[in-house]
Design a protein around this motif. Structure first.
Motif, PDB file in Angstrom:
ATOM      1  N   GLU A   1       0.869  -1.515  -0.034  1.00 30.93           N
ATOM      2  CA  GLU A   1       0.161   0.107   0.015  1.00 30.93           C
ATOM      3  C   GLU A   1       0.887   1.212   0.035  1.00 30.93           C
ATOM      4  OE1 GLU A   1      -3.499   2.200   2.571  1.00 30.93           O
ATOM      5  OE2 GLU A   1      -2.789   0.167   3.373  1.00 30.93           O
ATOM      6  N   GLU A   2       0.520   2.165  -0.817  1.00 30.57           N
ATOM      7  CA  GLU A   2       1.227   3.532  -1.134  1.00 30.57           C
ATOM      8  C   GLU A   2       0.682   4.420   0.009  1.00 30.57           C
ATOM      9  OE1 GLU A   2       1.555   4.853  -4.993  1.00 30.57           O
ATOM     10  OE2 GLU A   2       2.271   2.857  -5.646  1.00 30.57           O
TER      11      GLU A   2
ATOM     12  N   ARG B   1      -1.642   8.310   5.056  1.00 33.45           N
ATOM     13  CA  ARG B   1      -2.361   9.125   4.607  1.00 33.45           C
ATOM     14  C   ARG B   1      -3.432   9.588   5.299  1.00 33.45           C
ATOM     15  NH1 ARG B   1      -3.924   8.931  -1.575  1.00 33.45           N
ATOM     16  NH2 ARG B   1      -2.416   7.381  -1.121  1.00 33.45           N
TER      17      ARG B   1
ATOM     18  N   ILE C   1      -5.153  13.224   4.599  1.00 28.70           N
ATOM     19  CA  ILE C   1      -6.173  13.641   4.026  1.00 28.70           C
ATOM     20  C   ILE C   1      -5.993  13.393   2.642  1.00 28.70           C
ATOM     21  CG2 ILE C   1      -6.440  16.189   3.096  1.00 28.70           C
ATOM     22  CD1 ILE C   1      -5.133  17.084   5.791  1.00 28.70           C
ATOM     23  N   GLN C   2      -7.114  13.279   1.881  1.00 33.34           N
ATOM     24  CA  GLN C   2      -7.264  13.029   0.657  1.00 33.34           C
ATOM     25  C   GLN C   2      -7.028  14.105  -0.420  1.00 33.34           C
ATOM     26  OE1 GLN C   2      -7.369   9.831  -0.646  1.00 33.34           O
ATOM     27  NE2 GLN C   2      -7.551   8.905   1.109  1.00 33.34           N
ATOM     28  N   PRO C   3      -6.129  14.131  -1.198  1.00 33.10           N
ATOM     29  CA  PRO C   3      -5.896  15.246  -2.117  1.00 33.10           C
ATOM     30  C   PRO C   3      -6.925  15.419  -3.080  1.00 33.10           C
ATOM     31  CG  PRO C   3      -4.323  13.652  -2.566  1.00 33.10           C
ATOM     32  CD  PRO C   3      -4.845  13.164  -1.346  1.00 33.10           C
ATOM     33  N   GLU C   4      -7.446  16.523  -3.507  1.00 33.46           N
ATOM     34  CA  GLU C   4      -8.297  16.578  -4.531  1.00 33.46           C
ATOM     35  C   GLU C   4      -7.668  16.858  -5.959  1.00 33.46           C
ATOM     36  OE1 GLU C   4     -11.344  19.501  -3.621  1.00 33.46           O
ATOM     37  OE2 GLU C   4     -11.332  18.914  -1.461  1.00 33.46           O
TER      38      GLU C   4
END
Length: 85
Positions: A75-76, A80, A82-85
């Protein structure tokens, strides 16, 4: 790819052919005739046997790899937030 035998293996194969003719066909076959038969077998028949052996070995390896159940994917960015938009 031509199938090649070592000198020792070729010597043993020739002896085996000569013995086969003596034991199973009650015939004497000379070294030259045995050599010709061996060359025929190596050039015309042995590649099929070789290919079958390779196919069986590959199938066995595939089965063993499948049994390992190793997941090679990582898994990268697992932390993480916050999910970037």
């Amino acid at each position: 790819m031509a199938i090649q035998l070592s000198k020792e293996a070729k010597k043993e194969a020739l002896a085996s052919i000569i013995r086969f003719f003596a034991e199973h066909r009650d015939e004497e076959i000379g070294l030259i005739a045995a050599g010709a038969l061996l060359e025929f077998i190596l050039s015309d028949i042995a590649p099929s046997v070789y290919n079958q052996a390779i196919a069986e070995a590959l199938e066995r390896l595939r089965g063993q790899l499948a049994e390992l159940g190793i997941d090679l994917h990582e898994e990268e960015f697992p932390n993480r937030l916050i999910q970037p938009e």
